[in-house]
Design a protein around this motif. Structure first.
Motif, PDB file in Angstrom:
ATOM      1  N   MET A  11     -11.667 -50.628 -58.315  1.00 42.57           N
ATOM      2  CA  MET A  11     -12.750 -50.284 -57.611  1.00 42.57           C
ATOM      3  C   MET A  11     -12.932 -51.211 -56.599  1.00 42.57           C
ATOM      4  O   MET A  11     -13.511 -50.848 -55.207  1.00 42.57           O
ATOM      5  N   ASP A  12     -12.842 -52.652 -56.659  1.00 37.84           N
ATOM      6  CA  ASP A  12     -12.989 -53.786 -55.640  1.00 37.84           C
ATOM      7  C   ASP A  12     -12.033 -53.479 -54.486  1.00 37.84           C
ATOM      8  O   ASP A  12     -12.116 -53.599 -53.277  1.00 37.84           O
ATOM      9  N   ASP A  13     -11.076 -53.104 -54.923  1.00 36.47           N
ATOM     10  CA  ASP A  13      -9.757 -52.696 -53.744  1.00 36.47           C
ATOM     11  C   ASP A  13     -10.028 -51.590 -53.162  1.00 36.47           C
ATOM     12  O   ASP A  13      -9.836 -51.572 -51.730  1.00 36.47           O
ATOM     13  N   LEU A  14     -10.635 -50.348 -53.734  1.00 37.19           N
ATOM     14  CA  LEU A  14     -11.055 -49.409 -53.112  1.00 37.19           C
ATOM     15  C   LEU A  14     -12.151 -49.492 -51.930  1.00 37.19           C
ATOM     16  O   LEU A  14     -12.441 -48.938 -50.988  1.00 37.19           O
ATOM     17  N   ARG A  15     -13.191 -50.361 -52.509  1.00 33.81           N
ATOM     18  CA  ARG A  15     -14.451 -50.573 -51.776  1.00 33.81           C
ATOM     19  C   ARG A  15     -13.967 -51.326 -50.526  1.00 33.81           C
ATOM     20  O   ARG A  15     -14.647 -51.000 -49.511  1.00 33.81           O
ATOM     21  N   ASP A  16     -13.016 -52.486 -50.727  1.00 31.99           N
ATOM     22  CA  ASP A  16     -12.765 -52.882 -49.589  1.00 31.99           C
ATOM     23  C   ASP A  16     -11.976 -52.075 -48.429  1.00 31.99           C
ATOM     24  O   ASP A  16     -11.886 -52.060 -47.122  1.00 31.99           O
ATOM     25  N   ALA A  17     -11.065 -51.136 -48.974  1.00 36.45           N
ATOM     26  CA  ALA A  17     -10.306 -50.205 -48.127  1.00 36.45           C
ATOM     27  C   ALA A  17     -11.284 -49.209 -47.572  1.00 36.45           C
ATOM     28  O   ALA A  17     -10.792 -48.537 -46.406  1.00 36.45           O
TER      29      ALA A  17
ATOM     30  N   GLY B 165     -15.848 -49.508 -42.933  1.00 34.09           N
ATOM     31  CA  GLY B 165     -15.524 -49.170 -41.783  1.00 34.09           C
ATOM     32  C   GLY B 165     -15.204 -47.434 -41.410  1.00 34.09           C
ATOM     33  O   GLY B 165     -15.201 -47.317 -40.420  1.00 34.09           O
ATOM     34  N   ASP B 166     -15.422 -46.796 -42.351  1.00 31.57           N
ATOM     35  CA  ASP B 166     -15.138 -45.343 -42.477  1.00 31.57           C
ATOM     36  C   ASP B 166     -16.347 -44.713 -43.211  1.00 31.57           C
ATOM     37  O   ASP B 166     -16.250 -44.837 -44.609  1.00 31.57           O
ATOM     38  N   ALA B 167     -17.395 -44.113 -42.553  1.00 34.35           N
ATOM     39  CA  ALA B 167     -18.352 -43.536 -43.328  1.00 34.35           C
ATOM     40  C   ALA B 167     -18.241 -42.450 -44.357  1.00 34.35           C
ATOM     41  O   ALA B 167     -18.584 -42.468 -45.521  1.00 34.35           O
ATOM     42  N   HIS B 168     -17.251 -41.633 -44.009  1.00 34.30           N
ATOM     43  CA  HIS B 168     -16.788 -40.433 -45.044  1.00 34.30           C
ATOM     44  C   HIS B 168     -16.091 -41.178 -46.363  1.00 34.30           C
ATOM     45  O   HIS B 168     -16.309 -40.561 -47.424  1.00 34.30           O
ATOM     46  N   LEU B 169     -15.343 -42.155 -46.038  1.00 33.32           N
ATOM     47  CA  LEU B 169     -14.664 -42.901 -47.283  1.00 33.32           C
ATOM     48  C   LEU B 169     -15.692 -43.525 -48.156  1.00 33.32           C
ATOM     49  O   LEU B 169     -15.702 -43.574 -49.345  1.00 33.32           O
ATOM     50  N   LYS B 170     -16.554 -44.158 -47.510  1.00 33.45           N
ATOM     51  CA  LYS B 170     -17.756 -45.020 -48.336  1.00 33.45           C
ATOM     52  C   LYS B 170     -18.594 -43.942 -48.920  1.00 33.45           C
ATOM     53  O   LYS B 170     -18.920 -44.163 -49.952  1.00 33.45           O
ATOM     54  N   ALA B 171     -18.874 -42.925 -48.358  1.00 34.03           N
ATOM     55  CA  ALA B 171     -19.866 -41.704 -49.185  1.00 34.03           C
ATOM     56  C   ALA B 171     -18.944 -41.354 -50.250  1.00 34.03           C
ATOM     57  O   ALA B 171     -19.431 -41.120 -51.157  1.00 34.03           O
ATOM     58  N   HIS B 172     -17.772 -41.139 -50.041  1.00 35.74           N
ATOM     59  CA  HIS B 172     -16.827 -40.664 -51.210  1.00 35.74           C
ATOM     60  C   HIS B 172     -16.719 -41.655 -52.221  1.00 35.74           C
ATOM     61  O   HIS B 172     -16.595 -41.403 -53.452  1.00 35.74           O
ATOM     62  N   PHE B 173     -16.547 -42.724 -51.999  1.00 36.15           N
ATOM     63  CA  PHE B 173     -16.405 -44.102 -53.043  1.00 36.15           C
ATOM     64  C   PHE B 173     -17.870 -44.202 -53.670  1.00 36.15           C
ATOM     65  O   PHE B 173     -17.651 -44.190 -54.963  1.00 36.15           O
ATOM     66  N   SER B 174     -19.030 -43.798 -53.185  1.00 36.95           N
ATOM     67  CA  SER B 174     -20.202 -43.713 -53.873  1.00 36.95           C
ATOM     68  C   SER B 174     -20.343 -42.890 -54.763  1.00 36.95           C
ATOM     69  O   SER B 174     -20.655 -43.007 -55.888  1.00 36.95           O
ATOM     70  N   ARG B 175     -19.874 -41.590 -54.413  1.00 34.69           N
ATOM     71  CA  ARG B 175     -19.872 -40.581 -55.339  1.00 34.69           C
ATOM     72  C   ARG B 175     -18.910 -40.767 -56.604  1.00 34.69           C
ATOM     73  O   ARG B 175     -19.506 -40.485 -57.703  1.00 34.69           O
TER      74      ARG B 175
END
Length: 257
Positions: free
Chosen positions: A163-169, A172-182
């Protein structure tokens, strides 16, 4: 048992890589046909609907490829703690998603050829028959989802590392960050995880694939994948949601020059 488990783990990697390769061949066969088959005074590839279908197929093929290769990379770095965490958590996730999407993709690619694609002597039909086996071999969908749950329950440090790796990745991308939060929210909902294990497995797969594409794929590919696979819009068939995408650029990238 440890020897068998190690063998099964490598076989699951093989299933993912093999499915990605078969999907690539399926797509190449469809694109080649559509570049030469003419309908209503145009090649099929130049018809807007067909161009979107092929581009949509290409997005899944590229995502399956990069996700499988990212998993392969973790196998090649056994001495690295973060790589081993990725291998443990993402082997069932990658195997589940890549092998699951293969048969549906092969069917859509076969439809691009029409009736000729359905004839069993042809390549498209043989690939369609071949692709389901990897989704079953060494762990069907439910087995992969349950393996993911086992990691969540027994190896919290492994989950935290990935999850740390995915958070870092996703920075800078709002859509990816929103999906990470889900995904992160779903991980905290322990009482229902067993009921939603397939949902979580797929969510992790598309999040990882989207982040890898954002880092390494052309903008047209990454934007289209993230917009269509990580959105709230429900898709049941290929060829949807790409009206604003550069479909031809995506297809041209996928063509085996």
């Amino acid at each position: 048992m440890p020897t068998i488990i190690e063998m099964v783990t490598h076989t699951r990697l093989d299933c993912a890589v093999g499915s990605a390769g078969l999907m690539r061949l399926t797509l190449a066969n469809a694109i080649q046909h559509c570049r030469h088959r003419s309908v209503f005074q145009k090649h099929l590839i130049d018809q807007p609907l067909m161009s979107q279908v092929l581009a949509d197929l290409a997005l899944d093929v590229e995502a399956a490829t990069v996700l499988s290769l990212r998993l392969s990379h973790s196998f090649d770095h056994a001495s690295d703690r973060r790589a081993m965490a990725w291998r443990r958590l993402m082997t069932p996730v990658t195997k589940y998603w890549v092998c699951k999407i293969g048969p549906a993709l092969a069917y859509e690619a076969m439809e691009c050829l029409g009736g000729n694609g359905y004839v069993e002597e042809g390549l498209a039909a043989r690939l369609y028959r071949e692709l389901p086996v990897n989704a079953i071999w060494e762990g069907s969908g439910n087995v992969m989802a349950l393996d993911l749950l086992r990691v969540l329950q027994r190896e919290p440090d492994t989950v935290a590392s990935v999850m740390d790796d995915l958070r870092d990745a996703t920075r800078g991308d709002a859509h990816l960050k929103a999906h990470f939060s889900r995904v992160h929210t779903l991980l905290q909902d322990q009482p229902v995880l067993e009921w939603r294990a397939r949902e979580l497995t797929e969510a992790l797969a598309v999040l990882a694939a989207g982040s890898i594409l954002r880092a390494h794929a052309p903008t047209a590919v990454a934007d289209a994948f993230i917009a269509t696979r990580l959105s709230s819009h429900t898709r049941h068939t290929y060829g949807q949601g790409l009206a604003g995408a550069d479909a031809r650029a995506i297809v041209d990238r996928a063509f085996p020059h």
